[in-house]
Design an enzyme around this catalytic site. Structure first.
Site, short mmCIF file in Angstrom:
data_model
loop_
_atom_site.label_atom_id
_atom_site.label_comp_id
_atom_site.label_asym_id
_atom_site.label_seq_id
_atom_site.Cartn_x
_atom_site.Cartn_y
_atom_site.Cartn_z
N ARG A 96 42.52 37.03 30.54
CA ARG A 96 41.56 36.46 31.49
C ARG A 96 40.12 36.82 31.20
O ARG A 96 39.20 36.07 31.54
CB ARG A 96 41.92 36.88 32.90
CG ARG A 96 42.84 35.89 33.48
CD ARG A 96 43.83 36.43 34.44
NE ARG A 96 44.77 35.35 34.67
CZ ARG A 96 45.82 35.14 33.91
NH1 ARG A 96 46.08 35.94 32.90
NH2 ARG A 96 46.61 34.12 34.14
N CYS A 120 47.66 35.44 37.75
CA CYS A 120 48.36 36.33 36.82
C CYS A 120 49.22 37.29 37.62
O CYS A 120 49.26 37.21 38.85
CB CYS A 120 47.40 37.06 35.91
SG CYS A 120 46.61 38.48 36.61
N ARG A 125 42.97 35.93 40.84
CA ARG A 125 41.92 36.07 39.84
C ARG A 125 41.06 34.82 39.63
O ARG A 125 40.95 34.29 38.51
CB ARG A 125 42.50 36.59 38.53
CG ARG A 125 43.47 37.70 38.79
CD ARG A 125 43.62 38.74 37.78
NE ARG A 125 42.47 39.40 37.25
CZ ARG A 125 42.52 40.18 36.19
NH1 ARG A 125 43.67 40.37 35.59
NH2 ARG A 125 41.44 40.78 35.75
N PRO A 126 40.42 34.33 40.70
CA PRO A 126 39.54 33.17 40.54
C PRO A 126 38.25 33.55 39.81
O PRO A 126 37.95 34.74 39.66
CB PRO A 126 39.21 32.79 41.98
CG PRO A 126 39.34 34.05 42.76
CD PRO A 126 40.41 34.86 42.07
N ILE A 127 37.48 32.54 39.36
CA ILE A 127 36.18 32.83 38.74
C ILE A 127 35.06 32.08 39.47
O ILE A 127 34.01 31.79 38.90
CB ILE A 127 36.15 32.54 37.22
CG1 ILE A 127 36.51 31.08 36.92
CG2 ILE A 127 37.04 33.49 36.44
CD1 ILE A 127 36.08 30.64 35.52
N ASP A 128 35.31 31.78 40.75
CA ASP A 128 34.31 31.02 41.52
C ASP A 128 32.94 31.71 41.56
O ASP A 128 31.90 31.05 41.57
CB ASP A 128 34.82 30.78 42.95
CG ASP A 128 35.21 32.08 43.66
OD1 ASP A 128 35.93 32.88 43.06
OD2 ASP A 128 34.75 32.29 44.80
N1 EPU Z 1 37.11 37.68 42.56
C1 EPU Z 1 36.85 36.50 43.22
N2 EPU Z 1 36.06 35.57 42.58
C2 EPU Z 1 35.55 35.78 41.34
C3 EPU Z 1 35.82 36.98 40.68
C4 EPU Z 1 36.62 37.93 41.32
O1 EPU Z 1 37.30 36.30 44.32
O2 EPU Z 1 34.85 34.90 40.83
C5 EPU Z 1 37.95 38.69 43.22
C6 EPU Z 1 39.26 38.98 42.46
O3 EPU Z 1 40.26 38.06 42.78
C7 EPU Z 1 39.58 40.38 42.89
C8 EPU Z 1 38.21 41.03 43.07
O4 EPU Z 1 37.28 39.93 43.20
O5 EPU Z 1 40.24 40.37 44.13
C9 EPU Z 1 37.74 41.91 41.96
O6 EPU Z 1 37.93 41.25 40.72
P1 EPU Z 1 36.99 41.51 39.47
O7 EPU Z 1 36.29 40.23 39.14
O8 EPU Z 1 36.16 42.72 39.68
O9 EPU Z 1 38.06 41.79 38.33
P2 EPU Z 1 37.89 41.39 36.82
O10 EPU Z 1 36.47 41.46 36.46
O11 EPU Z 1 38.65 40.14 36.54
C10 EPU Z 1 38.02 43.79 35.84
C11 EPU Z 1 38.87 44.52 34.85
C12 EPU Z 1 40.25 44.74 35.46
C13 EPU Z 1 40.08 45.56 36.73
C14 EPU Z 1 39.13 44.84 37.69
C15 EPU Z 1 38.83 45.63 38.95
C16 EPU Z 1 37.96 43.80 32.74
C17 EPU Z 1 38.13 43.03 31.50
N3 EPU Z 1 38.95 43.73 33.63
O12 EPU Z 1 38.67 42.55 36.10
O13 EPU Z 1 40.99 45.48 34.51
O14 EPU Z 1 41.33 45.74 37.35
O15 EPU Z 1 37.88 44.57 37.03
O16 EPU Z 1 38.29 46.87 38.62
O17 EPU Z 1 36.96 44.49 32.91
C18 EPU Z 1 42.93 46.21 33.40
O18 EPU Z 1 42.21 46.74 32.55
O19 EPU Z 1 44.18 46.44 33.47
C19 EPU Z 1 42.36 45.30 34.37
C20 EPU Z 1 43.07 44.41 35.04
#
Ligand code: EPU
Length: 420
Positions: A96, A120, A125-128
């Site tokens: 992702r 997943c 895990r949305p990207i909005d």
């Molecule tokens: N979220 C939204 N909208 C978005 C982006 C996120 O609603 O556009 C929500 C997610 O659904 C979630 C929360 O915000 O509930 C936090 O998600 P975040 O975006 O912070 O997660 P991420 O950036 O996709 C990274 C790490 C993850 C780690 C999370 C939280 C990377 C590559 N991945 O994911 O790492 O769990 O931050 O700390 O940096 C791992 O290494 O095993 C792993 C999953």
């Protein structure tokens, strides 16, 4: 498909060296898309997600060289010719974090086409928030056939207030804003050390970023970025995993080459749970031979207790005296390991976002299945503490983010081997 076979009961002794942080290396590799000059990254971990990112960048026309031998932790990326600014479904569905190329591509090439990731094992895990932020910087976004298409002649600096804290969202927009026209102010940003590490690299490339690592980041856009050389920070989650391994096996290990400052809340919680640790500037020694006590955790954004350590902590408190309540606040479905731990004898009740763990429970080796990266790590930990042999299936999950985990653990006395 590879499996890990672990015979539990051996205390871990000696030293384990920590690799570079996967979650810092991935955005730093994406940042190389922002310049036509070479970016040299050191302390890159040798894990599957790095290889996936190499494929992702190479498919766009970037030259990515992964080092061998003594240079095995170095990569050089030159994105001079980006013929095809696209991240395909094939790659995004396996990782992702591939969506991290969206911001850099639209900033550098004026257009990007990136597959939507979908759900997943750990949640939706949305990207909005990435998309909304790019729109605030003036990008035009459309969605078609499962892909996001973004375009902008040049992004324009603006004000972004994240509705929710997002790590890769902060990173994606930080990268995009470096090449925007004018100043961008981002509020409610993720404060993870990996965000600060990315900003360090970007500043070396000529970006003008202030405040990374805090909740407000200011970026003065520049017209061009240059090449740079940067060493990735140590992996705090890998370090935390081995610290728990030391505690769970009643061992005495020194986890070397880490940054204890990034582990503050975890170390404090372990202390509460009866684990004795000693720190230097770049190491943590775990003296595991004490009775463990129950202690509750709630996962939060940094500097709170990391969701990426929740599964490993659950394995630890199966062996603690009393009841520990684990509350998962970041992802809605991150308890898949609980069922597998229960198959090994753990006493865990799930109630929505909470897991109630009663201990100490006798763990015995069993056949278990890894469901995601950190869940696999928790099964390895439980297996190290269990009586008899555990066989962990779908080890590819663990290979995504832990460099040579079996060699590192075996070096500290664990009886662990990989079979095909
Ligand atoms: N979220 C939204 N909208 C978005 C982006 C996120 O609603 O556009 C929500 C997610 O659904 C979630 C929360 O915000 O509930 C936090 O998600 P975040 O975006 O912070 O997660 P991420 O950036 O996709 C990274 C790490 C993850 C780690 C999370 C939280 C990377 C590559 N991945 O994911 O790492 O769990 O931050 O700390 O940096 C791992 O290494 O095993 C792993 C999953």
């Amino acid at each position: 498909m590879d499996k890990l076979v672990i015979r539990g009961g051996e205390p871990l002794l000696g030293t384990i060296r920590i690799s570079g942080a996967k979650n810092a290396a991935l955005p730093c590799m994406a940042a190389a898309l922002l310049t036509d000059e070479p970016v040299i990254l050191e302390n890159i971990p040798q894990v599957r997600d790095i290889e996936t990112t190499r494929k992702l960048l190479a498919a766009m026309g970037a030259e990515v060289e992964l080092g061998f031998g003594r240079a095995q932790h170095r990569t050089t990326i030159c994105a001079k010719n980006l013929s095809d600014p696209e991240a395909s479904y094939e790659l995004v569905k396996t990782m992702r974090a591939s969506t991290l190329v969206l911001g850099p591509l639209v900033a550098r090439c004026g257009r990007a086409r990136v597959s939507l990731p979908g759900g997943c094992a750990i949640g939706a895990r949305p990207i909005d928030l990435h998309i909304k932020g790019l729109e605030q910087l003036g990008a035009k976004i459309t969605q078609d056939h499962g892909y996001i298409e973004a375009s902008a002649d040049r992004l324009i600096g603006g004000e972004i207030v994240f509705d929710k804290i997002t790590v890769t969202g902060t990173e994606d927009l930080l990268m995009a804003a470096t090449l925007a026209d004018g100043e961008t102010i981002m509020q409610n940003c993720a404060r993870e050390p990996e965000v600060a590490d990315l900003a360090d690299l970007l500043n070396k490339m000529g970006a003008k970023i202030e405040g990374a690592g805090t909740s407000t980041i200011k970026i003065k856009g520049v017209s061009k970025l240059r090449g740079a050389k940067h060493a990735i920070i140590p992996d705090r989650i890998e370090a935390g995993t081995f610290i728990i391994a030391g505690a769970l096996t009643g061992g005495d290990i020194k986890v070397n080459g880490c940054d204890p400052g990034h582990l503050a809340v975890l170390l404090q919680k372990l202390n509460e749970a009866g684990v004795k640790t000693k720190q230097t500037a770049d190491s943590v020694r775990v003296m595991g031979d004490n009775p463990l006590k129950a202690a509750d955790i709630t996962t939060e954004e940094y500097p709170g207790f990391p969701t990426d350590m929740q599964a490993q902590y659950m394995a630890l408190v199966t062996q603690a005296e009393g009841t520990s309540i684990i509350t998962e606040n970041i992802f809605e479905n991150r308890f898949m390991h609980a069922q597998e731990l229960a198959r090994m004898g753990a006493n865990i009740q799930l109630d929505g976002r909470q897991a109630i763990v009663a201990g100490p429970a006798h763990l015995s080796g069993a056949q278990v299945i890894a469901s995601d990266l950190r869940a696999s790590a928790s099964l390895v930990l439980a297996a190290l503490a269990a009586s008899g042999e555990t066989m962990i299936d779908r080890v590819y999950h663990i290979d995504r983010g832990y460099e040579k985990i079996e060699a590192k653990l075996a070096g500290a006395g664990a009886r662990i081997r990989r079979i095909e």
